[in-house]
Design a protein around this motif. Structure first.
Motif, PDB file in Angstrom:
ATOM      1  N   PHE A  56       0.807  -1.218   0.000  1.00  0.00           N
ATOM      2  CA  PHE A  56       0.000   0.000   0.000  1.00  0.00           C
ATOM      3  C   PHE A  56       0.843   1.273   0.000  1.00  0.00           C
ATOM      4  O   PHE A  56       0.307   2.366   0.126  1.00  0.00           O
ATOM      5  CB  PHE A  56      -0.978   0.000   1.182  1.00  0.00           C
ATOM      6  CG  PHE A  56      -2.128  -0.933   0.967  1.00  0.00           C
ATOM      7  CD1 PHE A  56      -3.164  -0.579   0.138  1.00  0.00           C
ATOM      8  CD2 PHE A  56      -2.162  -2.172   1.582  1.00  0.00           C
ATOM      9  CE1 PHE A  56      -4.232  -1.428  -0.077  1.00  0.00           C
ATOM     10  CE2 PHE A  56      -3.218  -3.041   1.378  1.00  0.00           C
ATOM     11  CZ  PHE A  56      -4.258  -2.663   0.545  1.00  0.00           C
ATOM     12  N   ARG A  57       2.143   1.132  -0.125  1.00  0.00           N
ATOM     13  CA  ARG A  57       3.008   2.298  -0.271  1.00  0.00           C
ATOM     14  C   ARG A  57       2.799   2.881  -1.666  1.00  0.00           C
ATOM     15  O   ARG A  57       2.670   2.147  -2.638  1.00  0.00           O
ATOM     16  CB  ARG A  57       4.481   1.924  -0.086  1.00  0.00           C
ATOM     17  CG  ARG A  57       4.825   1.368   1.280  1.00  0.00           C
ATOM     18  CD  ARG A  57       4.837   2.370   2.357  1.00  0.00           C
ATOM     19  NE  ARG A  57       5.828   3.391   2.053  1.00  0.00           N
ATOM     20  CZ  ARG A  57       5.880   4.561   2.634  1.00  0.00           C
ATOM     21  NH1 ARG A  57       5.028   4.862   3.568  1.00  0.00           N
ATOM     22  NH2 ARG A  57       6.784   5.434   2.302  1.00  0.00           N
ATOM     23  N   PRO A  58       2.783   4.202  -1.812  1.00  0.00           N
ATOM     24  CA  PRO A  58       2.444   4.794  -3.108  1.00  0.00           C
ATOM     25  C   PRO A  58       3.417   4.472  -4.238  1.00  0.00           C
ATOM     26  O   PRO A  58       3.006   4.311  -5.359  1.00  0.00           O
ATOM     27  CB  PRO A  58       2.428   6.293  -2.835  1.00  0.00           C
ATOM     28  CG  PRO A  58       2.497   6.477  -1.377  1.00  0.00           C
ATOM     29  CD  PRO A  58       2.956   5.198  -0.771  1.00  0.00           C
ATOM     30  N   ARG A  59       4.687   4.368  -3.960  1.00  0.00           N
ATOM     31  CA  ARG A  59       5.655   4.225  -5.044  1.00  0.00           C
ATOM     32  C   ARG A  59       6.128   2.794  -5.254  1.00  0.00           C
ATOM     33  O   ARG A  59       6.998   2.564  -6.085  1.00  0.00           O
ATOM     34  CB  ARG A  59       6.852   5.121  -4.777  1.00  0.00           C
ATOM     35  CG  ARG A  59       6.474   6.583  -4.872  1.00  0.00           C
ATOM     36  CD  ARG A  59       7.680   7.476  -4.945  1.00  0.00           C
ATOM     37  NE  ARG A  59       7.258   8.839  -5.157  1.00  0.00           N
ATOM     38  CZ  ARG A  59       7.417   9.811  -4.284  1.00  0.00           C
ATOM     39  NH1 ARG A  59       8.005   9.585  -3.149  1.00  0.00           N
ATOM     40  NH2 ARG A  59       6.995  11.023  -4.550  1.00  0.00           N
ATOM     41  N   VAL A  60       5.584   1.858  -4.512  1.00  0.00           N
ATOM     42  CA  VAL A  60       5.990   0.455  -4.663  1.00  0.00           C
ATOM     43  C   VAL A  60       4.878  -0.292  -5.394  1.00  0.00           C
ATOM     44  O   VAL A  60       3.742  -0.312  -4.931  1.00  0.00           O
ATOM     45  CB  VAL A  60       6.242  -0.201  -3.290  1.00  0.00           C
ATOM     46  CG1 VAL A  60       6.591  -1.667  -3.448  1.00  0.00           C
ATOM     47  CG2 VAL A  60       7.333   0.535  -2.540  1.00  0.00           C
TER      48      VAL A  60
END
Length: 191
Positions: free
Chosen positions: A17-21
């Protein structure tokens, strides 16, 4: 071992749920760790240490499967396979029919969430296509409006130039300029 799997799945879920992963990375990583832990039990002839940790690990793997199916469908195979085979930890030295039936039953959950992820993927595609069509329609409408506006103004200039040429005793330079304005306006209206 099941505790390690549960912790890894929770960490993979948080990272997904991390934006850049991309969620596919977390799904493949979490699924691979779960598959390795599942393979450890039959290879060493041991059983899992309880079902409590599976209650944490399996939902996390199911969410990872759905996220991966939505963004990168091939990546959903790894956590889906991990869910399908996770029961091997508990029933390994058991009858083959029980093992096969258990894995088939658990695979239904993985197939269900993968289907839900693929459905969400199709909705995302439909939304992107609808937005692109709306932008295209808006640009075409603006182009039509701009064309009508410019054509109206050019028509007005053309009529004024033609009317001015009808005036008596115009100097030749002014008449030549009006003629060029009239020719340019006619060319613009024919395009």
């Amino acid at each position: 071992m099941n505790l390690i799997g549960a912790v890894v799945q929770l960490c993979a879920l948080v990272v997904a749920f991390r934006p850049r992963v991309p969620p596919a990375y977390s799904a493949v990583g979490g699924g691979a760790v779960s598959l390795a832990i599942t393979a450890y039990h039959p290879l060493t002839g041991t059983r899992g240490d309880g079902t409590f940790w599976l209650l944490i690990e399996v939902p996390a793997l199911l969410v990872l499967t759905m996220l991966a199916a939505r963004r990168a469908p091939l990546a959903a195979l790894v956590p889906g396979l991990a869910v399908s085979t996770i029961l091997l930890r508990m029933v390994w030295p058991g009858p083959p029919s029980l093992i096969l039936a258990g894995c088939a039953g658990w695979s239904l959950g993985a197939v269900g969430v993968a289907t839900a992820g693929l459905y969400l993927r199709s909705l995302d595609g439909n939304r992107r296509r609808a937005v692109a069509q709306a932008v295209r329609d808006q640009r075409l409408a603006l182009a039509r409006d701009l064309h009508d506006f410019v054509a109206h103004d050019v028509s007005g200039m053309l009529v004024q130039a033609q009317a001015a040429r009808l005036a008596p005793e115009l100097p030749p330079r002014i008449e030549d300029a009006l003629r060029r304005i009239e020719e340019g306006g006619q060319r613009a209206l024919t395009c």
